[in-house]
Scaffold this active site. Structure first.
Site, PDB file in Angstrom:
ATOM      1  N   HIS A 121       0.809  -1.214   0.000  1.00 44.47           N
ATOM      2  CA  HIS A 121       0.000   0.000   0.000  1.00 44.47           C
ATOM      3  C   HIS A 121       0.847   1.272   0.000  1.00 44.47           C
ATOM      4  O   HIS A 121       1.887   1.353   0.634  1.00 44.47           O
ATOM      5  CB  HIS A 121      -0.930   0.015   1.216  1.00 44.47           C
ATOM      6  CG  HIS A 121      -0.211  -0.058   2.527  1.00 44.47           C
ATOM      7  ND1 HIS A 121       0.268   1.060   3.189  1.00 44.47           N
ATOM      8  CD2 HIS A 121       0.114  -1.120   3.304  1.00 44.47           C
ATOM      9  CE1 HIS A 121       0.832   0.695   4.330  1.00 44.47           C
ATOM     10  NE2 HIS A 121       0.770  -0.624   4.421  1.00 44.47           N
ATOM     11  N   ASP A 122       0.394   2.245  -0.762  1.00 46.58           N
ATOM     12  CA  ASP A 122       0.960   3.598  -0.790  1.00 46.58           C
ATOM     13  C   ASP A 122       2.372   3.660  -1.363  1.00 46.58           C
ATOM     14  O   ASP A 122       3.039   4.692  -1.239  1.00 46.58           O
ATOM     15  CB  ASP A 122       0.948   4.235   0.608  1.00 46.58           C
ATOM     16  CG  ASP A 122      -0.433   4.205   1.238  1.00 46.58           C
ATOM     17  OD1 ASP A 122      -1.341   4.828   0.669  1.00 46.58           O
ATOM     18  OD2 ASP A 122      -0.622   3.550   2.283  1.00 46.58           O
ATOM     19  N   GLY A 139       5.052  -0.966   2.500  1.00 45.29           N
ATOM     20  CA  GLY A 139       4.225   0.217   2.383  1.00 45.29           C
ATOM     21  C   GLY A 139       5.008   1.511   2.381  1.00 45.29           C
ATOM     22  O   GLY A 139       6.047   1.631   3.048  1.00 45.29           O
TER      23      GLY A 139
END
Length: 261
Positions: A121-122, A139
């Protein structure tokens, strides 16, 4: 016109570009947008608010756009954007973003993501990036253009890896990596520059020489690492060295891998 196998499930609301190929037993979610000529070979799951750019190919059992593996995630709306002409091999996973990371995971163009690798994520992934088999990018990481991550390697959350750097196989990277750096060893040591990559990209000999001199100064110069970097910025005429300086002096949540450590 797109070609869709009868066993595939295309949820209402999904948007398919021209000449897409959706193979057997694929699932395409309601908020997915596929660019022209995207191919899902078979057993591919694309879900969430996911966009995939034109001419990308996804191989069997890849799962793209699922919710992040983050206990802080509470179901907020977030996205995954993948650029054009990517090759996403078997069992690759790429997750959507989180509210705390800006709500977006972004992958550039012309990447190769080999079997079993993970983009968390991200993360922000540049163009022409290669992530080799079973490597994991955690992440909030940033991988700039032309980065190569070796097989079975792990990139710690929030780490930035500068343009043109290469990470050897079976390496754990817990600190930022300078542009064009060469990192290897189990705990991630900065051993030099990615000279092979620089030469393959046709970088001028004068710039390669300037980068090598800069690396020597970083390894052996006086003062702190940051002091040495600032002196480089004052003395160089090479755009490549200036890029290195700007990267090191930019905003980061991690320290840097330093030559000789």
């Amino acid at each position: 016109m797109s070609t869709i196998h009868p066993s595939a499930i295309i949820e209402m609301g999904a948007q398919l570009g021209e000449d897409c190929v959706i193979g057997p037993f694929c699932v395409v979610g309601a908020q997915v947008v596929l660019g022209d000529r995207v191919e899902l070979k078979s057993h591919v799951v694309v879900t969430g608010r996911t966009t995939i750019g034109e001419d990308s190919v996804l191989f069997p059992f890849s799962v793209i756009g699922e919710i992040p593996q983050d206990l802080k995630f509470k179901g907020e709306s977030s996205r995954l954007e993948i650029g054009a002409r990517n090759r996403i091999r078997e069992h690759v996973t790429m997750n959507a973003g989180t509210e705390g990371g800006g709500g977006l995971t972004k992958v550039g163009d012309d990447g190769l993501f080999m079997a079993g690798c993970h983009i968390a994520h991200d993360a922000r992934i540049g163009n022409r990036v290669i992530v080799v088999n079973s490597a994991a990018v955690a992440g909030h990481c940033v991988l700039e253009d032309d980065v190569i991550i070796g097989g079975l390697s792990g990139i710690h959350q929030w780490v930035r890896i500068g343009r043109g750097a290469i990470i050897g196989a079976v390496t754990m990277v817990t600190n930022d990596v300078i542009p064009y750096g060469l990192v290897q060893a189990p705990r991630g040591e900065l051993h030099g520059l990615n000279l092979v990559g620089l030469k393959r990209r046709g970088v001028a000999r004068s710039d390669i020489t300037a980068l090598r001199a800069a690396f020597q100064m970083l390894a052996q110069g006086d003062g702190t690492f940051q002091d040495r970097v600032r002196r480089l910025g004052d003395d160089t005429e090479s755009d490549y060295v200036r890029e290195l300086v700007q990267f090191v002096l930019g905003e980061t949540d991690r320290s840097f891998l330093v030559p000789g450590r």
